[in-house]
Design a protein around this motif. Structure first.
Motif, PDB file in Angstrom:
ATOM      1  N   VAL A  50       0.839  -1.202   0.000  1.00 15.54           N
ATOM      2  CA  VAL A  50       0.000   0.000   0.000  1.00 15.54           C
ATOM      3  C   VAL A  50       0.874   1.254   0.000  1.00 15.54           C
ATOM      4  CG1 VAL A  50      -1.677   1.315   1.363  1.00 15.54           C
ATOM      5  CG2 VAL A  50      -1.935  -1.148   1.117  1.00 15.54           C
ATOM      6  N   GLU A  51       1.948   1.239   0.792  1.00 16.54           N
ATOM      7  CA  GLU A  51       2.833   2.398   0.866  1.00 16.54           C
ATOM      8  C   GLU A  51       3.453   2.707  -0.508  1.00 16.54           C
ATOM      9  OE1 GLU A  51       2.993  -0.238   2.864  1.00 16.54           O
ATOM     10  OE2 GLU A  51       3.005   0.434   4.944  1.00 16.54           O
ATOM     11  N   TRP A  52       3.827   1.656  -1.231  1.00 12.53           N
ATOM     12  CA  TRP A  52       4.411   1.817  -2.570  1.00 12.53           C
ATOM     13  C   TRP A  52       3.387   2.477  -3.491  1.00 12.53           C
ATOM     14  CZ3 TRP A  52       9.121  -0.076  -4.833  1.00 12.53           C
ATOM     15  CH2 TRP A  52       9.159   0.011  -6.226  1.00 12.53           C
ATOM     16  N   GLN A  53       2.152   1.972  -3.447  1.00 11.73           N
ATOM     17  CA  GLN A  53       1.097   2.506  -4.308  1.00 11.73           C
ATOM     18  C   GLN A  53       0.778   3.952  -3.954  1.00 11.73           C
ATOM     19  OE1 GLN A  53      -2.013  -0.388  -3.825  1.00 11.73           O
ATOM     20  NE2 GLN A  53      -0.877  -1.964  -4.944  1.00 11.73           N
ATOM     21  N   CYS A  57       1.149   7.334  -6.309  1.00 10.80           N
ATOM     22  CA  CYS A  57       0.099   8.344  -6.528  1.00 10.80           C
ATOM     23  C   CYS A  57       0.636   9.747  -6.260  1.00 10.80           C
ATOM     24  CB  CYS A  57      -1.102   8.057  -5.626  1.00 10.80           C
ATOM     25  SG  CYS A  57      -2.046   6.608  -6.112  1.00 10.80           S
ATOM     26  N   LEU A  58       1.442   9.897  -5.202  1.00 13.08           N
ATOM     27  CA  LEU A  58       2.023  11.201  -4.901  1.00 13.08           C
ATOM     28  C   LEU A  58       2.960  11.672  -6.009  1.00 13.08           C
ATOM     29  CD1 LEU A  58       2.789  10.810  -1.077  1.00 13.08           C
ATOM     30  CD2 LEU A  58       1.023  12.250  -2.138  1.00 13.08           C
ATOM     31  N   VAL A  59       3.741  10.757  -6.553  1.00 11.10           N
ATOM     32  CA  VAL A  59       4.653  11.104  -7.647  1.00 11.10           C
ATOM     33  C   VAL A  59       3.851  11.535  -8.875  1.00 11.10           C
ATOM     34  CG1 VAL A  59       6.343  10.172  -9.274  1.00 11.10           C
ATOM     35  CG2 VAL A  59       6.566   9.679  -6.837  1.00 11.10           C
ATOM     36  N   GLN A  65       0.879  18.322 -11.079  1.00  8.18           N
ATOM     37  CA  GLN A  65       0.682  19.608 -10.420  1.00  8.18           C
ATOM     38  C   GLN A  65       1.787  20.616 -10.728  1.00  8.18           C
ATOM     39  OE1 GLN A  65      -2.176  20.361  -8.690  1.00  8.18           O
ATOM     40  NE2 GLN A  65      -1.364  22.422  -8.864  1.00  8.18           N
ATOM     41  N   HIS A  66       3.009  20.156 -10.861  1.00  9.75           N
ATOM     42  CA  HIS A  66       4.128  21.078 -11.096  1.00  9.75           C
ATOM     43  C   HIS A  66       3.945  21.898 -12.373  1.00  9.75           C
ATOM     44  CE1 HIS A  66       8.145  22.720 -10.838  1.00  9.75           C
ATOM     45  NE2 HIS A  66       8.392  22.292 -12.060  1.00  9.75           N
ATOM     46  N   PRO A  67       3.662  21.274 -13.519  1.00  9.18           N
ATOM     47  CA  PRO A  67       3.443  22.086 -14.736  1.00  9.18           C
ATOM     48  C   PRO A  67       2.213  22.994 -14.627  1.00  9.18           C
ATOM     49  CG  PRO A  67       3.783  19.778 -15.317  1.00  9.18           C
ATOM     50  CD  PRO A  67       3.676  19.854 -13.828  1.00  9.18           C
ATOM     51  N   VAL A  68       1.177  22.526 -13.942  1.00  8.38           N
ATOM     52  CA  VAL A  68      -0.033  23.351 -13.782  1.00  8.38           C
ATOM     53  C   VAL A  68       0.310  24.597 -12.975  1.00  8.38           C
ATOM     54  CG1 VAL A  68      -2.317  23.451 -12.702  1.00  8.38           C
ATOM     55  CG2 VAL A  68      -1.650  21.433 -14.031  1.00  8.38           C
TER      56      VAL A  68
END
Length: 76
Positions: A50-53, A57-59, A65-68
């Motif tokens: 679950v932590e990997w998944q 998702c955060l990545v 989000q960065h380009p936005v």
């Protein structure tokens, strides 16, 4: 006969590069293991965890989000 010499030199270069990559990997693994001990990390995440998944998702969210955020800054 010249081709054999070139092939030998090429093989030696590749073997040196392979050996250097292995040495770097081994050195980095020791650093990771020492950090895991220092931080008392009991196990590494695996793709099914679950932590990997959640980290995935955060990545993905960050990549979106960065380009936005950058574009929003350009518009203002």
């Amino acid at each position: 006969m010249h081709d054999l010499g070139c092939a030998t030199t090429s093989t030696m270069r590749l073997e040196t590069a392979r050996r250097h990559a292995q040495e770097t990997y081994d050195k980095d693994l020791v650093v990771v293991q020492e950090l895991e001990l220092k931080l008392e990390i009991p196990s590494r995440w695996k793709p099914g965890d679950v932590e990997w998944q959640n980290a995935g998702c955060l990545v993905a969210q960050r990549k979106y989000q960065h380009p936005v955020t950058h574009q929003t800054g350009l518009v203002q």
